[in-house]
Write a protein that holds these residues in place. Structure first.
Motif, PDB file in Angstrom:
ATOM      1  N   GLN A 100       0.896  -1.147   0.000  1.00  0.00           N
ATOM      2  CA  GLN A 100       0.000   0.000   0.000  1.00  0.00           C
ATOM      3  C   GLN A 100       0.938   1.201   0.000  1.00  0.00           C
ATOM      4  O   GLN A 100       1.707   1.371   0.948  1.00  0.00           O
ATOM      5  CB  GLN A 100      -0.853   0.031   1.263  1.00  0.00           C
ATOM      6  CG  GLN A 100      -1.796  -1.127   1.406  1.00  0.00           C
ATOM      7  CD  GLN A 100      -3.174  -0.789   0.869  1.00  0.00           C
ATOM      8  OE1 GLN A 100      -3.432   0.302   0.388  1.00  0.00           O
ATOM      9  NE2 GLN A 100      -4.058  -1.743   0.953  1.00  0.00           N
ATOM     10  N   SER A 102       1.532   5.285  -0.253  1.00  0.00           N
ATOM     11  CA  SER A 102       0.980   6.646  -0.184  1.00  0.00           C
ATOM     12  C   SER A 102       1.876   7.537  -1.023  1.00  0.00           C
ATOM     13  O   SER A 102       3.091   7.573  -0.822  1.00  0.00           O
ATOM     14  CB  SER A 102       0.950   7.148   1.253  1.00  0.00           C
ATOM     15  OG  SER A 102       0.041   6.390   2.005  1.00  0.00           O
ATOM     16  N   PRO A 111      -1.790  13.163   0.056  1.00  0.00           N
ATOM     17  CA  PRO A 111      -1.390  11.933  -0.637  1.00  0.00           C
ATOM     18  C   PRO A 111      -2.582  11.105  -1.094  1.00  0.00           C
ATOM     19  O   PRO A 111      -3.684  11.209  -0.551  1.00  0.00           O
ATOM     20  CB  PRO A 111      -0.577  11.187   0.412  1.00  0.00           C
ATOM     21  CG  PRO A 111      -1.076  11.697   1.719  1.00  0.00           C
ATOM     22  CD  PRO A 111      -1.531  13.107   1.485  1.00  0.00           C
ATOM     23  N   GLN A 112      -2.322  10.300  -2.097  1.00  0.00           N
ATOM     24  CA  GLN A 112      -3.273   9.284  -2.553  1.00  0.00           C
ATOM     25  C   GLN A 112      -2.633   7.934  -2.269  1.00  0.00           C
ATOM     26  O   GLN A 112      -1.414   7.799  -2.293  1.00  0.00           O
ATOM     27  CB  GLN A 112      -3.559   9.413  -4.042  1.00  0.00           C
ATOM     28  CG  GLN A 112      -4.387  10.611  -4.399  1.00  0.00           C
ATOM     29  CD  GLN A 112      -4.780  10.570  -5.862  1.00  0.00           C
ATOM     30  OE1 GLN A 112      -4.008  10.166  -6.724  1.00  0.00           O
ATOM     31  NE2 GLN A 112      -5.995  11.000  -6.146  1.00  0.00           N
ATOM     32  N   GLU A 113      -3.478   6.951  -2.000  1.00  0.00           N
ATOM     33  CA  GLU A 113      -2.947   5.635  -1.660  1.00  0.00           C
ATOM     34  C   GLU A 113      -3.382   4.609  -2.695  1.00  0.00           C
ATOM     35  O   GLU A 113      -4.545   4.584  -3.115  1.00  0.00           O
ATOM     36  CB  GLU A 113      -3.423   5.221  -0.272  1.00  0.00           C
ATOM     37  CG  GLU A 113      -2.728   3.975   0.230  1.00  0.00           C
ATOM     38  CD  GLU A 113      -2.921   3.778   1.708  1.00  0.00           C
ATOM     39  OE1 GLU A 113      -2.222   4.457   2.479  1.00  0.00           O
ATOM     40  OE2 GLU A 113      -3.770   2.960   2.071  1.00  0.00           O
TER      41      GLU A 113
END
Length: 168
Positions: A100, A102, A111-113
């Motif tokens: 996963q 970030s 941030p996007q994960e």
């Protein structure tokens, strides 16, 4: 008997089976444990659908059964070729399959994960990307605070890694 003497309405219709997600020839079919579980559940559902499939006429029943059998064949090939990657075995400080990640993308403030998963698990609406995708390839082996660059058209897009974790 020659096919020329068979009535057109008696000819069996060959079902069109949608292909599974692309896995290039020679590529290993990596999956997470959850990914394998989803494939096995999909197989159980198809087997259940096959047992419950009762069409009004025999021809429709044969077509429905052939379609399910074709889907099962493709699915069984994926299950047989699956190589499960156990997330607990992955290096915790490096982006690998199952991570996963970030990311700060470009000049974004938050941030996007995304999770790097197998081709059958990939689903952008769930923020799961295939390990074969260009962005996943750019991220593999990177660590926190590293920046991956991906050329999109004429522009270079920067992806700064701000977190890595491995959840089941």
């Amino acid at each position: 008997m020659s096919r020329g003497f068979v009535k057109e309405e008696d000819q069996e219709e060959i079902p069109m089976v949608p292909p599974r997600a692309d896995l290039p020839i020679g590529a290993t079919n990596y999956v997470t444990e959850n990914g394998l579980l989803k494939l096995l559940n999909e197989r159980e559902k198809l087997i259940g659908d096959k047992q419950l499939s009762h069409q009004d006429n025999e021809k429709e029943q044969r077509i429905a059964t052939n379609l399910i059998n074709s889907k099962l064949q493709l699915l069984n090939e994926r299950i047989t070729s699956a190589k499960v990657i156990h997330l607990e075995d992955q290096p915790k400080n490096e982006v690998r399959f199952g991570a996963q990640v970030s990311l700060l993308i470009g000049n974004a403030k938050s941030p996007q994960e995304f999770q790097i998963v197998g081709v059958d698990e990939a689903n952008i609406s769930e923020n799961k990307i295939s390990f074969l995708s260009p962005i996943a390839r750019a991220l593999i082996s990177k660590k926190v605070n590293d920046v991956a660059t991906l050329q999109i058209g004429k522009e270079d897009r920067l992806f700064k890694i701000v977190g890595i974790r491995y959840d089941k």
